[in-house]
Design an enzyme around this catalytic site. Structure first.
Site, PDB file in Angstrom:
ATOM      1  CG  ASP A 209     -13.063  -5.783   5.948  1.00  0.00           C
ATOM      2  OD1 ASP A 209     -12.672  -5.213   6.992  1.00  0.00           O
ATOM      3  OD2 ASP A 209     -13.559  -5.168   4.989  1.00  0.00           O
TER       4      ASP A 209
ATOM      5  CE  LYS B 214       0.409 -17.417  -2.248  1.00  0.00           C
ATOM      6  NZ  LYS B 214      -0.461 -18.597  -2.181  1.00  0.00           N
TER       7      LYS B 214
ATOM      8  CG  ASP C 124      -3.086 -19.780  -0.300  1.00  0.00           C
ATOM      9  OD1 ASP C 124      -2.314 -19.642   0.662  1.00  0.00           O
ATOM     10  OD2 ASP C 124      -2.781 -20.470  -1.287  1.00  0.00           O
TER      11      ASP C 124
ATOM     12  CE1 TYR D 132      -3.247  -2.766   0.067  1.00  0.00           C
ATOM     13  CE2 TYR D 132      -3.913  -2.095   2.251  1.00  0.00           C
ATOM     14  CZ  TYR D 132      -4.079  -2.904   1.148  1.00  0.00           C
ATOM     15  OH  TYR D 132      -5.074  -3.846   1.128  1.00  0.00           O
TER      16      TYR D 132
ATOM     17  CG  ASP E  14      -7.531  -3.933   3.704  1.00  0.00           C
ATOM     18  OD1 ASP E  14      -8.563  -3.804   4.376  1.00  0.00           O
ATOM     19  OD2 ASP E  14      -7.302  -3.278   2.658  1.00  0.00           O
TER      20      ASP E  14
END
Ligand code: NAD
Length: 359
Positions: free
Chosen positions: A253, A193, A225, A139, A249
């Site tokens: 959620d 990852k 994942d 980001y 992020d």
């Protein structure tokens, strides 16, 4: 004396902040060394000063020990240029205070387990904490942008972002996660990852190095994942999840949806010295603003988090959380968590009930 800045903001913000204020007042009257000061942020700040994050608020927030924020924003300000929008105030204060660690608990109170979209037995009693790094990763990494490149002899537009983490950035978020786990069930699952991304190989290596300073906490690793899948398959396997900005992020959620009740979820964002900004995960709910029906519990639970993480006062944090549990046991519900057979109450009655339950 601990100084707390109160930013009620917009929409339902002032209504739910008033209820958090009642909890703070009880503690103050009992002798807690706390002092509160209201200040402007968001749309109300734009209306009164022309700026979403005015200078006096900035000075107060910087000098405070902790900041309590309700919510900002609303359709009234959506037409303004971006730099004047309430959300800019939110980004401004987060950046200004150097808040690099975002802590989001996902707790499913047994009394509300049937509100989840998952089967009750999968989520009843869920209590996990996601620790998300907030100021690094893809980001913010450079270079970034949309440029032109030669691809197979043809000019094409390409989009570029850079996933980057320095060792020190990983170390400081690791410390937050391990310390938080020490106050809980002493298990950290680091999500990365590493099978395809070198940045997250470094993330994993540094997590392992840092874990040596916390022999009482167990560290495991999971690929992102798989973590996304495990969160809906068996979320109760987790205690603390620590991860980077982008994975956090998405996973935070996902985790918040497990609870099925956005009005119940608090959050904390911390700096290097554990100074924090505490706020509910929900927004300013303009659709119900001014009606006295908003759920104040996420706001009140944000106060509990403030006592836990900034004031290191676990006893008061638990006392507030127990009071919230007790009002749910009394079958009191605001509209967002109401079900047949329960007693529907408004914002103020819910706040009063929490204060009574603190007893
Ligand atoms: P929202 O979270 O405000 O509302 C989503 C839905 O949940 C609405 O139906 C609302 O009534 C309900 N809801 C939210 N909080 C509730 C509560 N405490 N009690 C009962 N019901 C509740 O999200 P949105 O509608 O997408 O956004 C509204 C405004 O809030 C926008 O201006 C947005 O930019 C802003 N926002 C602010 C923050 C923040 O201040 N941190 C976060 C998200 C959105």
């Amino acid at each position: 004396m601990k100084k707390i800045v109160l930013l009620a903001g917009d929409g339902i913000g002032p209504e739910i902040m008033a209820e958090a204020g009642k909890v703070l007042e009880v503690l103050r009257q009992e002798g807690a060394a706390i002092e509160t000061e209201p200040a402007l942020l968001g749309g109300i700040a734009v209306d009164q000063t022309g700026q979403p994050y005015p200078e006096p608020t900035r000075r107060l927030a910087q000098a405070a020990d902790a900041v309590l924020l309700a919510a900002v924003g609303g359709p009234k300000w959506d037409v303004l240029p971006r730099e004047k929008r309430p959300e800019r105030g939110l980004l401004g204060i987060r950046k200004d205070l150097g808040l690099f660690a975002n802590l989001r608990p996902a707790v499913v109170y047994p009394q509300l387990a049937s509100s989840s979209t998952l089967k009750t037995e999968l989520v009843a009693g869920l209590d996990l904490l996601i620790v998300r790094e907030l100021t690094g990763d893809v980001y913010f990494g450079e270079p970034r942008g949309i440029t032109e490149r030669d691809i197979n002899g043809k000019k094409e537009r390409v989009g570029v972002n850079t996933m980057i983490y320095s060792e020190s950035e990983i170390r400081r978020i690791a410390k937050v996660a391990f310390t938080a786990a020490q106050k809980r069930n002493r298990q950290v699952c680091s999500v990365d990852k590493m099978n395809v991304l070198e940045t997250t190989q470094l993330w994993r290596d540094v997590m392992i190095e840092e874990s040596r300073a916390y022999p009482d906490v167990s560290l495991t690793h999971m690929l992102v994942d798989n973590a996304a899948m495990q969160l809906v398959r068996n979320p109760k396997q987790f205690d603390v999840i620590v991860t980077g900005n982008m994975f956090g992020d998405i996973l935070s959620d996902e985790a918040s949806m497990l609870t099925g009740s956005i009005g119940m979820l608090p959050s904390a964002s911390l700096d290097e010295k554990n100074k924090g900004l505490y706020e509910p995960c929900h927004g300013s709910a303009p659709d119900i603003a001014g009606k006295g029906v908003a759920n104040p519990l996420a706001m009140i639970l944000s106060v509990a988090m403030m006592f836990r993480y900034t004031f290191h006062d676990e006893e008061t944090a638990r006392r507030i959380e127990r009071a919230v549990f007790a009002v749910l046991d009394q079958n009191l519900r605001t509209g967002d968590i109401w079900q047949a057979g329960m007693t529907k109450v408004g914002t103020q009655a819910m706040g009063d009930a929490v204060v009574r339950a603190m007893g």
